[in-house]
Design a protein around this motif. Structure first.
Motif, PDB file in Angstrom:
ATOM      1  N   SER A 185      42.872  28.303  43.816  1.00 47.11           N
ATOM      2  CA  SER A 185      42.359  28.286  42.449  1.00 47.11           C
ATOM      3  C   SER A 185      42.619  29.633  41.786  1.00 47.11           C
ATOM      4  O   SER A 185      42.881  30.638  42.458  1.00 47.11           O
ATOM      5  CB  SER A 185      40.857  27.976  42.428  1.00 47.11           C
ATOM      6  N   GLN A 186      42.522  29.636  40.470  1.00 44.74           N
ATOM      7  CA  GLN A 186      42.685  30.861  39.701  1.00 44.74           C
ATOM      8  C   GLN A 186      41.609  30.916  38.632  1.00 44.74           C
ATOM      9  O   GLN A 186      41.409  29.959  37.890  1.00 44.74           O
ATOM     10  CB  GLN A 186      44.065  30.924  39.049  1.00 44.74           C
ATOM     11  N   THR A 187      40.909  32.053  38.573  1.00 45.32           N
ATOM     12  CA  THR A 187      39.862  32.257  37.578  1.00 45.32           C
ATOM     13  C   THR A 187      40.270  33.407  36.680  1.00 45.32           C
ATOM     14  O   THR A 187      40.653  34.480  37.165  1.00 45.32           O
ATOM     15  CB  THR A 187      38.511  32.571  38.249  1.00 45.32           C
ATOM     16  N   THR A 188      40.191  33.192  35.362  1.00 49.16           N
ATOM     17  CA  THR A 188      40.638  34.198  34.400  1.00 49.16           C
ATOM     18  C   THR A 188      39.539  34.470  33.383  1.00 49.16           C
ATOM     19  O   THR A 188      38.912  33.529  32.866  1.00 49.16           O
ATOM     20  CB  THR A 188      41.911  33.729  33.670  1.00 49.16           C
ATOM     21  N   PHE A 189      39.310  35.763  33.126  1.00 43.75           N
ATOM     22  CA  PHE A 189      38.361  36.190  32.104  1.00 43.75           C
ATOM     23  C   PHE A 189      39.128  36.986  31.058  1.00 43.75           C
ATOM     24  O   PHE A 189      40.055  37.729  31.394  1.00 43.75           O
ATOM     25  CB  PHE A 189      37.266  37.081  32.694  1.00 43.75           C
ATOM     26  N   ALA A 190      38.752  36.850  29.784  1.00 42.64           N
ATOM     27  CA  ALA A 190      39.366  37.646  28.717  1.00 42.64           C
ATOM     28  C   ALA A 190      38.350  37.871  27.609  1.00 42.64           C
ATOM     29  O   ALA A 190      37.495  37.014  27.351  1.00 42.64           O
ATOM     30  CB  ALA A 190      40.608  36.950  28.168  1.00 42.64           C
ATOM     31  N   ARG A 210      41.167  39.850  33.076  1.00 49.12           N
ATOM     32  CA  ARG A 210      41.610  39.927  34.465  1.00 49.12           C
ATOM     33  C   ARG A 210      41.635  38.525  35.062  1.00 49.12           C
ATOM     34  O   ARG A 210      40.898  37.623  34.645  1.00 49.12           O
ATOM     35  CB  ARG A 210      40.710  40.842  35.279  1.00 49.12           C
ATOM     36  N   SER A 211      42.491  38.363  36.079  1.00 47.47           N
ATOM     37  CA  SER A 211      42.613  37.083  36.784  1.00 47.47           C
ATOM     38  C   SER A 211      42.304  37.290  38.258  1.00 47.47           C
ATOM     39  O   SER A 211      42.732  38.292  38.868  1.00 47.47           O
ATOM     40  CB  SER A 211      44.024  36.498  36.637  1.00 47.47           C
ATOM     41  N   ILE A 212      41.583  36.343  38.826  1.00 44.94           N
ATOM     42  CA  ILE A 212      41.241  36.380  40.246  1.00 44.94           C
ATOM     43  C   ILE A 212      41.845  35.145  40.900  1.00 44.94           C
ATOM     44  O   ILE A 212      41.531  34.012  40.515  1.00 44.94           O
ATOM     45  CB  ILE A 212      39.708  36.394  40.450  1.00 44.94           C
ATOM     46  N   ASN A 213      42.733  35.373  41.862  1.00 45.12           N
ATOM     47  CA  ASN A 213      43.398  34.283  42.562  1.00 45.12           C
ATOM     48  C   ASN A 213      42.774  34.084  43.937  1.00 45.12           C
ATOM     49  O   ASN A 213      42.560  35.061  44.685  1.00 45.12           O
ATOM     50  CB  ASN A 213      44.892  34.571  42.726  1.00 45.12           C
ATOM     51  N   ASN A 214      42.492  32.862  44.258  1.00 49.26           N
ATOM     52  CA  ASN A 214      41.984  32.508  45.588  1.00 49.26           C
ATOM     53  C   ASN A 214      43.034  31.625  46.250  1.00 49.26           C
ATOM     54  O   ASN A 214      43.117  30.423  45.993  1.00 49.26           O
ATOM     55  CB  ASN A 214      40.647  31.773  45.466  1.00 49.26           C
ATOM     56  N   ILE A 215      43.854  32.201  47.116  1.00 51.71           N
ATOM     57  CA  ILE A 215      44.944  31.486  47.773  1.00 51.71           C
ATOM     58  C   ILE A 215      44.646  31.394  49.262  1.00 51.71           C
ATOM     59  O   ILE A 215      44.689  32.407  49.992  1.00 51.71           O
ATOM     60  CB  ILE A 215      46.303  32.188  47.556  1.00 51.71           C
ATOM     61  N   ASN A 216      44.299  30.196  49.708  1.00 51.81           N
ATOM     62  CA  ASN A 216      43.975  29.959  51.123  1.00 51.81           C
ATOM     63  C   ASN A 216      42.936  30.942  51.644  1.00 51.81           C
ATOM     64  O   ASN A 216      43.039  31.473  52.760  1.00 51.81           O
ATOM     65  CB  ASN A 216      45.246  30.039  51.985  1.00 51.81           C
ATOM     66  N   SER A 220      42.854  37.908  45.479  1.00 51.17           N
ATOM     67  CA  SER A 220      43.637  38.965  44.838  1.00 51.17           C
ATOM     68  C   SER A 220      43.269  39.015  43.359  1.00 51.17           C
ATOM     69  O   SER A 220      42.875  38.005  42.768  1.00 51.17           O
ATOM     70  CB  SER A 220      45.140  38.719  45.013  1.00 51.17           C
ATOM     71  N   GLU A 221      43.393  40.195  42.773  1.00 48.62           N
ATOM     72  CA  GLU A 221      42.969  40.370  41.373  1.00 48.62           C
ATOM     73  C   GLU A 221      43.967  41.251  40.628  1.00 48.62           C
ATOM     74  O   GLU A 221      44.520  42.200  41.203  1.00 48.62           O
ATOM     75  CB  GLU A 221      41.582  40.998  41.330  1.00 48.62           C
TER      76      GLU A 221
END
Length: 378
Positions: A185-190, A210-216, A220-221
């Motif tokens: 999933s990917q979460t993005t705030f602006a 900023r974007s927060i990636n949840n990969i397996n 990462s941000e």
């Protein structure tokens, strides 16, 4: 003379049937079209998609009210002729009631054919065509579904939330969560965002976020001052796959024949390119085939019910009671007809019985006519 009589009364029945079916159909269509406004207001589809979808729903409405309109038309015309003493004139001209009944039973076969064509070919095609407009449409009215301080999750795997919209049309404090798959999933705030449309592509321009990636399971941000977020790649949450009501009749027949001949018992098997053809869905296939191919056969029986009005003249003291009984029987039967699909199962013997049931009923009512008219004497 007899041909003129039959031609006139059959023409009146057809004209009133067309009037009834299209009047009722348009009323129901208008009421239903109001509900379909959700495609624009909530799902973001354009008005052209909305118009095409609602227009193609009309054949389905006609197919549903067809039995009721048939009985209404024939019963109304026969009672009208009786009240004007025109039926008495027919009998005085030497037209036998049994011949009159035989003519209308034969005449009913045209309506059976029309109903079969409507149920088995036109309606499924129109429904599938309507669904195809939704499958191929983009979110023309994306802006209309955006509401401040409300989680918007009607856009595929994307959830959107923002605090407010300023006078410049900018979205303030926006939150985006994209569910890529079950593990990613990917979460993005602006702080702010604007909507840009170019070449039928909608893009959110995000600023200072900023974007927060949840990969397996790995997080990462990254931060950005400006980035583009393509909205057009997402579809609506409106059901996109082909439903069983939209599957061509020939495919449903092939599906039922395959499982009849095959000894395969795996529930998840799907046959070739035939949509919805799975063993676990076989009962629904049978029910749909019953609705398309068997229900139209009841048209003859419904017209036969309306012919019961000719057995008594209006001068008979029990005419009104008889009329009430016929109407009550007809409406109860129409209710049964609408719910009869529930009686269909995967039991082939039971399904065979209900497939020939309209023929059995028509034969029974015809024998009743012969008994009442004492055909050997009249």
């Amino acid at each position: 003379m007899k041909k003129i009589v039959y031609k006139k009364i059959s023409k009146d029945c057809v004209n009133f049937f067309l009037l009834a079916v299209f009047t009722l159909g348009i009323i129901i269509w208008v009421l239903q079209a109001v509900n379909y406004l959700d495609f624009v207001i909530e799902d973001g589809h354009g008005f052209l998609v909305y118009f095409k979808y609602t227009l193609l729903s009309f054949p389905k409405i006609i197919s549903r009210i067809f039995p009721f309109a048939i009985f209404l038309a024939f019963s109304y015309i026969l009672l009208k002729y009786e009240n004007k003493n025109e039926l008495v004139i027919f009998w005085n001209f030497g037209i036998k009631k049994i011949n009159f009944i035989n003519f209308f039973i034969k005449f009913s076969l045209w309506f059976v054919l029309i109903s079969l064509l409507l149920n088995a070919i036109i309606t499924p095609y129109a429904q599938d065509k309507a669904r195809s407009f939704i499958r191929s449409s983009n979110l023309d009215f994306f802006e209309s579904i955006l509401k401040p301080k409300k989680f918007i999750d009607v856009i595929g795997s994307l959830t959107i939330y923002f605090e407010k919209k300023n006078i410049n049309g900018e979205l303030i404090n926006i939150f985006l969560n994209e569910k890529i798959d079950i593990n990613n999933s990917q979460t993005t705030f602006a702080k702010t965002a604007t909507i840009k449309t170019e070449d039928n592509t909608k893009t959110l321009i995000l600023y200072d976020g900023r974007s927060i990636n949840n990969i397996n399971g790995k997080i990462s941000e990254f931060k950005f001052s400006k980035t583009d977020y393509n909205i057009s790649k997402f579809g609506s949450n409106t059901i996109m796959h082909q439903k069983i009501q939209e599957t061509p009749t020939i495919d449903l027949i092939k599906c039922s024949l395959f499982f009849k001949k095959s000894s395969i018992n795996f529930k998840d098997i799907e046959i070739g390119n035939i949509k919805n053809c799975r063993l676990e869905n076989l009962e629904n296939v049978y029910k749909e085939l019953y609705s398309r191919l068997v229900k139209p056969l009841y048209v003859t029986f419904l017209i036969s019910i309306s012919l019961l009005f000719i057995l008594k003249s209006k001068s008979d003291h029990s005419f009104n009671i008889n009329k009430f009984k016929i109407y009550l029987f007809a409406f109860l039967f129409i209710i049964f007809l609408e719910s009869s699909s529930k009686l269909i199962s995967t039991n082939l013997l039971q399904n065979l019985f209900f497939s020939i049931f309209p023929l059995i009923l028509t034969l029974i009512i015809y024998l009743y006519f012969l008994f009442k008219l004492k055909i050997n004497k009249i």
